[in-house]
Design a protein around this motif. Structure first.
Motif, mmCIF file in Angstrom:
data_model
loop_
_atom_site.group_PDB
_atom_site.id
_atom_site.type_symbol
_atom_site.label_atom_id
_atom_site.label_comp_id
_atom_site.label_asym_id
_atom_site.label_seq_id
_atom_site.Cartn_x
_atom_site.Cartn_y
_atom_site.Cartn_z
ATOM 1 N N ILE A 163 -25.774 6.878 -29.103
ATOM 2 C CA ILE A 163 -25.837 5.544 -29.706
ATOM 3 C C ILE A 163 -24.455 4.881 -29.669
ATOM 4 N N CYS A 164 -23.428 5.652 -30.001
ATOM 5 C CA CYS A 164 -22.077 5.095 -30.069
ATOM 6 C C CYS A 164 -21.584 4.630 -28.706
ATOM 7 N N ILE A 165 -21.796 5.453 -27.671
ATOM 8 C CA ILE A 165 -21.282 5.051 -26.354
ATOM 9 C C ILE A 165 -22.156 3.995 -25.705
ATOM 10 N N THR A 166 -23.390 3.813 -26.224
ATOM 11 C CA THR A 166 -24.218 2.711 -25.742
ATOM 12 C C THR A 166 -23.720 1.388 -26.296
ATOM 13 N N VAL A 167 -23.367 1.390 -27.570
ATOM 14 C CA VAL A 167 -22.866 0.164 -28.212
ATOM 15 C C VAL A 167 -21.407 -0.073 -27.841
ATOM 16 N N TYR A 168 -20.589 0.992 -27.900
ATOM 17 C CA TYR A 168 -19.178 0.894 -27.548
ATOM 18 C C TYR A 168 -18.973 1.558 -26.191
ATOM 19 N N SER A 169 -19.125 0.786 -25.145
ATOM 20 C CA SER A 169 -19.004 1.340 -23.798
ATOM 21 C C SER A 169 -17.612 1.935 -23.598
ATOM 22 N N PRO A 170 -17.517 3.202 -23.160
ATOM 23 C CA PRO A 170 -16.210 3.843 -23.028
ATOM 24 C C PRO A 170 -15.439 3.416 -21.785
ATOM 25 N N VAL A 171 -16.054 2.613 -20.914
ATOM 26 C CA VAL A 171 -15.384 2.130 -19.705
ATOM 27 C C VAL A 171 -15.403 0.603 -19.694
ATOM 28 N N GLN A 172 -14.423 0.041 -19.034
ATOM 29 C CA GLN A 172 -14.284 -1.409 -19.022
ATOM 30 C C GLN A 172 -15.416 -2.091 -18.274
ATOM 31 N N SER A 173 -16.039 -1.397 -17.327
ATOM 32 C CA SER A 173 -17.148 -1.985 -16.575
ATOM 33 C C SER A 173 -18.388 -2.177 -17.440
ATOM 34 N N GLY A 174 -18.469 -1.431 -18.555
ATOM 35 C CA GLY A 174 -19.628 -1.524 -19.432
ATOM 36 C C GLY A 174 -20.810 -0.697 -18.974
ATOM 37 N N LYS A 175 -20.661 0.017 -17.871
ATOM 38 C CA LYS A 175 -21.750 0.844 -17.341
ATOM 39 C C LYS A 175 -21.535 2.298 -17.758
ATOM 40 N N PHE A 176 -22.554 2.874 -18.386
ATOM 41 C CA PHE A 176 -22.434 4.242 -18.872
ATOM 42 C C PHE A 176 -22.233 5.233 -17.733
ATOM 43 N N ALA A 177 -22.891 4.979 -16.579
ATOM 44 C CA ALA A 177 -22.794 5.895 -15.439
ATOM 45 C C ALA A 177 -21.361 5.997 -14.919
ATOM 46 N N ASP A 178 -20.579 4.933 -15.100
ATOM 47 C CA ASP A 178 -19.197 4.948 -14.609
ATOM 48 C C ASP A 178 -18.296 5.844 -15.449
ATOM 49 N N PHE A 179 -18.719 6.163 -16.657
ATOM 50 C CA PHE A 179 -17.878 6.954 -17.575
ATOM 51 C C PHE A 179 -17.550 8.320 -16.980
ATOM 52 N N PHE A 180 -18.580 9.021 -16.493
ATOM 53 C CA PHE A 180 -18.359 10.357 -15.944
ATOM 54 C C PHE A 180 -17.574 10.294 -14.630
ATOM 55 N N PHE A 181 -17.795 9.236 -13.846
ATOM 56 C CA PHE A 181 -17.032 9.064 -12.600
ATOM 57 C C PHE A 181 -15.559 8.842 -12.898
ATOM 58 N N VAL A 182 -15.286 8.024 -13.912
ATOM 59 C CA VAL A 182 -13.903 7.763 -14.307
ATOM 60 C C VAL A 182 -13.233 9.043 -14.798
ATOM 61 N N LEU A 183 -13.947 9.836 -15.579
ATOM 62 C CA LEU A 183 -13.389 11.101 -16.066
ATOM 63 C C LEU A 183 -13.138 12.068 -14.922
ATOM 64 N N ALA A 184 -14.080 12.149 -13.983
ATOM 65 C CA ALA A 184 -13.963 13.090 -12.869
ATOM 66 C C ALA A 184 -12.806 12.728 -11.937
ATOM 67 N N THR A 185 -12.551 11.444 -11.786
ATOM 68 C CA THR A 185 -11.501 10.994 -10.867
ATOM 69 C C THR A 185 -10.172 10.734 -11.565
ATOM 70 N N GLY A 186 -10.168 10.857 -12.878
ATOM 71 C CA GLY A 186 -8.917 10.684 -13.618
ATOM 72 C C GLY A 186 -8.404 9.263 -13.656
ATOM 73 N N GLN A 187 -9.291 8.292 -13.578
ATOM 74 C CA GLN A 187 -8.888 6.885 -13.625
ATOM 75 C C GLN A 187 -8.807 6.424 -15.096
#
Length: 228
Positions: A163-187
């Protein structure tokens, strides 16, 4: 001769330490404030899931209730907030309840005494499968209740996190799928650190405050014990 009756010694009541008392009530106020702030994400998620359909259905139900139907229009705008509050309260109770129970000496003592003193049924090969199941359930009480509560707590935290990461997107793009990609690539620059902070506060603020309230209460009792 002095016929005055001797005064009875009254037990001396120790006043609570003013600093601890102030800290206690400050934590209570902080808990209420964070509770108010933390309800907002749940109100938003209810709004996303329900849309206008839930509000319309709720108003139709309310409209047939005498007296209340007169203020249905006023309540209508706060339906998602009310439901969000209920959702938040259910989640918080499940998350905080183990913490409260484990710090209650009476509960822990009673649970241990019950587990040590209760009889156990022997499971026999000729027992009916249902009877075997009932015996296993009875034999595992009361510790199984606590174990199930811990499992429910983990499940609830998982739902709370989603619920929290849906409301407060952890990435600037606002897409939840990008969160794990950003973590994996260290961006790390693409992470929204403010939203991550808000999500962390929503997840853990109440539990931290409840822990501090319990700690202050125990410290206050310890201080009073030393004054006796």
């Amino acid at each position: 001769m002095n016929f005055t009756m001797p005064k009875r010694d009254r037990p001396h009541k120790h006043k609570q330490d003013p600093w601890l008392s102030t800290l206690y009530w400050a934590l209570v106020v902080a808990g209420l404030w964070f509770a108010y702030l933390n309800i907002q994400p749940y109100e938003k998620i209810v709004g996303l899931l329900s849309g206008k359909t839930l509000n319309s259905a709720f108003l139709q139900i309310i409209s047939i209730i005498p007296i209340i139907n007169g203020i249905a229009a006023i309540i209508g705008k706060g339906v998602t907030w009310i439901l969000g509050t209920i959702l938040w309260a259910c989640i918080q109770i499940i998350e905080v309840l183990p913490l409260v129970l484990y710090n209650n000496e009476s509960f822990v003592r009673a649970a241990i005494a019950s587990a040590d003193s209760r009889s156990r049924y022997q499971i026999k090969d000729e027992d009916d499968p249902t009877l075997k199941m009932l015996k296993r359930v009875y034999n595992s009480l009361p510790t199984s209740v606590i174990s199930n509560l811990e499992q429910l707590k983990i499940f609830t935290y998982t739902i709370d996190f989603l619920i929290c990461i849906t409301v407060y997107s952890p990435v600037q793009s606002g897409k939840f799928a990008d969160f794990f990609f950003v973590l994996a690539t260290g961006q790390w620059g693409k992470l929204d650190w403010l939203n991550l902070l808000l999500a962390g506060v929503t997840l853990f603020a109440i539990e931290v405050i409840v822990s501090l309230i319990i700690w202050v209460g125990k410290l206050s009792n310890a201080v009073q014990e030393t004054k006796r």
